[in-house]
Enzyme design. Structure first.
Site: not given
Ligand code: FPP
Length: 245
Positions: A21, A67, A69
């Site tokens: 996160d 789901t 997202n």
């Molecule tokens: C959460 O940060 C992250 C995600 C929803 C996506 C994670 C994906 C990757 C690291 C890309 C590649 C992954 C793999 C396994 C190949 P957020 O967007 O919720 O951050 P925020 O809470 O600061 O908005």
């Protein structure tokens, strides 16, 4: 002494689960679009996977896409799906060189076809690897998984393949998408949030939780080592009292 030297290799968690996160907030701090955060999150995925495999952890589960997202702006969802395809293709050799097997949990059939294809290729190409299993939770939510498992069992009962009285914790666990995988002993969540966000609700029943303020793109091996040391310093009582352990 650095964190790695403090790890007791005899008492490693067999399975570590991670809620990655803080990509969006990290990007914002740098004055960049959210996608920049996801792209930089890939380095953290690589470091965490490598560190876990080097130590001898058997299973590493990463929450890559829930789901919920899908409700994000379309441009971000599309970018994430493209990033997944790229990462799966780019990292395939490294996974094989390191003898790491790829698996997925979640409703992956609903992913865009190019993402689904790259995922299936990755799973098939690494299926004989034995050092560690990397499980990507994609289009995953724990409530979805529990409902699916219940449906599967209900169907077996309806078809006369299973008695209602045969359903116990072990039968239920075998109907989940993590069948055959031991429950995680340690859950890590980055970015300072302290929620479970619909992740592995059944499997984390007795896990130790480690929350770090580090945003995911900055998560490095040291942070994993620190989380493991924190886990090893906990007393896991499983409902008993200290003196019984
Ligand atoms: C959460 O940060 C992250 C995600 C929803 C996506 C994670 C994906 C990757 C690291 C890309 C590649 C992954 C793999 C396994 C190949 P957020 O967007 O919720 O951050 P925020 O809470 O600061 O908005």
């Amino acid at each position: 002494m650095d964190w790695k030297d403090q790890i007791n290799l005899e008492k490693l968690p067999r399975h570590i689960a991670v809620i990655m996160d803080g990509n969006g907030r990290w990007a914002k701090q740098h004055g960049k679009p959210r996608v920049f955060g996801h792209r930089n999150g890939v380095k953290a995925v690589r470091e965490t996977t490598e560190a876990a495999a080097e130590l001898g952890v058997d299973f590493l589960t990463l929450y890559a896409f829930s789901t919920e997202n899908w409700n994000r702006p379309r441009i971000e969802v599309n970018a994430l799906m493209t990033l997944l395809v790229e990462t799966l293709r780019n990292e395939l050799d490294t996974l094989n060189k390191n003898n790491i097997r790829l698996r997925a949990i979640g409703d992956v059939s609903q992913l865009p076809s190019r993402t689904h294809k790259a995922l299936v290729e990755g799973i098939e190409n690494t299926q004989n690897n034995t050092r560690m299993t990397l499980i990507l939770a994609l289009n995953y939510s724990a409530k979805w998984e529990i409902v699916e498992a219940s449906r599967r069992l209900a169907q077996k009962v309806a078809q006369g393949q299973l008695e209602v009285t045969q359903i116990d914790e072990s039968v239920f666990a075998d109907a989940l998408s993590t069948a055959g995988v031991p429950d995680p002993e340690l859950l890590i969540r980055s970015s300072g949030e302290t929620r479970l966000s619909n992740f592995l609700l059944w499997q984390l029943a007795y896990a130790e939780f480690h929350f770090t303020p580090i945003f995911w793109p900055e998560f490095r091996k040291e942070h994993l080592y620190k989380a493991i040391v924190d886990y090893q310093n906990r007393e896991r009582r499983f409902g008993k009292i200290s003196e019984q352990i």
